[in-house]
Design a protein around this motif. Structure first.
Motif, mmCIF file in Angstrom:
data_model
loop_
_atom_site.group_PDB
_atom_site.id
_atom_site.type_symbol
_atom_site.label_atom_id
_atom_site.label_comp_id
_atom_site.label_asym_id
_atom_site.label_seq_id
_atom_site.Cartn_x
_atom_site.Cartn_y
_atom_site.Cartn_z
ATOM 1 N N LEU A 62 9.985 44.829 4.187
ATOM 2 C CA LEU A 62 9.233 45.241 3.002
ATOM 3 C C LEU A 62 9.458 44.274 1.846
ATOM 4 C CD1 LEU A 62 7.421 47.434 1.753
ATOM 5 C CD2 LEU A 62 9.520 48.587 1.049
ATOM 6 N N LEU A 63 10.692 43.830 1.650
ATOM 7 C CA LEU A 63 10.981 42.857 0.593
ATOM 8 C C LEU A 63 10.284 41.527 0.856
ATOM 9 C CD1 LEU A 63 14.774 43.412 -0.140
ATOM 10 C CD2 LEU A 63 12.829 44.083 -1.531
ATOM 11 N N ALA A 64 10.282 41.091 2.102
ATOM 12 C CA ALA A 64 9.618 39.831 2.450
ATOM 13 C C ALA A 64 8.111 39.934 2.231
ATOM 14 C CB ALA A 64 9.922 39.450 3.888
ATOM 15 N N ALA A 65 7.517 41.044 2.610
ATOM 16 C CA ALA A 65 6.077 41.227 2.401
ATOM 17 C C ALA A 65 5.745 41.280 0.913
ATOM 18 C CB ALA A 65 5.609 42.496 3.098
ATOM 19 N N PHE A 66 6.572 41.952 0.135
ATOM 20 C CA PHE A 66 6.341 42.034 -1.303
ATOM 21 C C PHE A 66 6.488 40.668 -1.962
ATOM 22 C CE2 PHE A 66 7.696 43.331 -5.656
ATOM 23 C CZ PHE A 66 6.487 43.896 -6.024
ATOM 24 N N ALA A 67 7.481 39.888 -1.543
ATOM 25 C CA ALA A 67 7.657 38.546 -2.087
ATOM 26 C C ALA A 67 6.458 37.657 -1.764
ATOM 27 C CB ALA A 67 8.934 37.920 -1.541
ATOM 28 N N LEU A 68 5.938 37.763 -0.558
ATOM 29 C CA LEU A 68 4.756 36.985 -0.179
ATOM 30 C C LEU A 68 3.539 37.405 -0.999
ATOM 31 C CD1 LEU A 68 3.546 34.860 1.720
ATOM 32 C CD2 LEU A 68 3.063 36.712 3.316
ATOM 33 N N LEU A 69 3.380 38.691 -1.205
ATOM 34 C CA LEU A 69 2.264 39.198 -2.003
ATOM 35 C C LEU A 69 2.349 38.714 -3.449
ATOM 36 C CD1 LEU A 69 -0.198 41.122 -1.922
ATOM 37 C CD2 LEU A 69 1.351 42.914 -2.687
ATOM 38 N N VAL A 70 3.539 38.742 -4.012
ATOM 39 C CA VAL A 70 3.721 38.268 -5.391
ATOM 40 C C VAL A 70 3.462 36.770 -5.489
ATOM 41 C CG1 VAL A 70 5.456 37.934 -7.194
ATOM 42 C CG2 VAL A 70 5.261 40.132 -6.058
ATOM 43 N N PHE A 71 3.904 36.013 -4.506
ATOM 44 C CA PHE A 71 3.670 34.571 -4.509
ATOM 45 C C PHE A 71 2.176 34.255 -4.454
ATOM 46 C CE2 PHE A 71 2.923 30.726 -1.964
ATOM 47 C CZ PHE A 71 3.427 29.788 -2.835
ATOM 48 N N ILE A 72 1.468 34.929 -3.572
ATOM 49 C CA ILE A 72 0.025 34.696 -3.459
ATOM 50 C C ILE A 72 -0.678 35.086 -4.759
ATOM 51 C CG2 ILE A 72 -2.068 35.470 -2.270
ATOM 52 C CD1 ILE A 72 -0.361 35.622 0.275
ATOM 53 N N GLY A 73 -0.274 36.191 -5.354
ATOM 54 C CA GLY A 73 -0.867 36.607 -6.622
ATOM 55 C C GLY A 73 -0.605 35.620 -7.738
ATOM 56 N N THR A 74 0.597 35.103 -7.803
ATOM 57 C CA THR A 74 0.936 34.138 -8.847
ATOM 58 C C THR A 74 0.156 32.839 -8.683
ATOM 59 O OG1 THR A 74 3.138 35.067 -9.022
ATOM 60 C CG2 THR A 74 2.827 32.863 -9.907
ATOM 61 N N VAL A 75 0.046 32.362 -7.464
ATOM 62 C CA VAL A 75 -0.721 31.133 -7.223
ATOM 63 C C VAL A 75 -2.191 31.352 -7.574
ATOM 64 C CG1 VAL A 75 -1.524 29.559 -5.425
ATOM 65 C CG2 VAL A 75 0.872 30.208 -5.524
ATOM 66 N N SER A 76 -2.729 32.510 -7.228
ATOM 67 C CA SER A 76 -4.133 32.798 -7.540
ATOM 68 C C SER A 76 -4.376 32.849 -9.040
ATOM 69 C CB SER A 76 -4.548 34.122 -6.906
ATOM 70 O OG SER A 76 -4.387 34.076 -5.522
ATOM 71 N N VAL A 77 -3.492 33.525 -9.754
ATOM 72 C CA VAL A 77 -3.648 33.636 -11.208
ATOM 73 C C VAL A 77 -3.456 32.270 -11.866
ATOM 74 C CG1 VAL A 77 -2.632 34.626 -13.291
ATOM 75 C CG2 VAL A 77 -3.057 36.073 -11.319
ATOM 76 N N ALA A 78 -2.502 31.491 -11.385
ATOM 77 C CA ALA A 78 -2.272 30.163 -11.961
ATOM 78 C C ALA A 78 -3.493 29.264 -11.767
ATOM 79 C CB ALA A 78 -1.037 29.531 -11.334
ATOM 80 N N ARG A 79 -4.113 29.328 -10.604
ATOM 81 C CA ARG A 79 -5.312 28.509 -10.376
ATOM 82 C C ARG A 79 -6.463 28.986 -11.251
ATOM 83 N NH1 ARG A 79 -6.864 27.184 -4.532
ATOM 84 N NH2 ARG A 79 -7.851 25.476 -5.629
ATOM 85 N N LEU A 80 -6.578 30.295 -11.446
ATOM 86 C CA LEU A 80 -7.634 30.843 -12.287
ATOM 87 C C LEU A 80 -7.433 30.434 -13.746
ATOM 88 C CD1 LEU A 80 -10.082 32.833 -11.974
ATOM 89 C CD2 LEU A 80 -8.546 34.549 -12.911
#
Length: 88
Positions: A62-80
Motif C-alpha cells: 500500500l505504501l509503495a502504491a501510494f508513493a507511485l501515485l504521488v510521484f505520478i501526480g507530482t510529475v503531471s502537475v509540474a508539467r502542467l
C-alpha cells in the motif's frame, strides 16, 4: 534499539516542519508542489519506520502504491505548471 526509531522519527518530524515552512513560504506554485511531494514522501517514510518499529509489514504494498501515485501526480502537475507559468 528503540532509540534508533525514536531518533529517526524525530528527524523525519523536523524535516516535516521545515517542509511545511517551505510549503507556506514558497515563491512559486512549483515550489509548493515539490514541497507537498516531499511532505507526502516524509509521511510515507515515517509510516514505514513505524511499521518497522512495531514489526508489522502488511502495508508495504500500500505504501509503495501510494508513493507511485504521488510521484505520478507530482510529475503531471509540474508539467502542467511548466506550460502555464513563464520562466522567471
Amino acid at each position: 534499539m528503540d532509540w534508533v526509531f525514536i531518533i529517526t522519527l524525530g528527524l523525519l518530524s523536523a524535516a516535516g516542519l521545515l517542509v511545511i515552512v517551505r510549503l507556506l513560504r514558497g515563491r512559486t506554485t512549483l515550489d509548493r508542489v515539490v514541497a507537498l511531494d516531499v511532505f507526502v514522501t516524509l509521511v510515507i517514510a515515517a509510516t514505514g519506520v513505524g511499521m518497522a518499529w512495531q514489526l508489522e509489514a502488511f502495508n508495504i504494498a500500500l505504501l509503495a502504491a501510494f508513493a507511485l501515485l504521488v510521484f505520478i501526480g507530482t510529475v503531471s502537475v509540474a508539467r502542467l505548471i511548466e506550460k502555464k507559468e513563464p520562466y522567471r
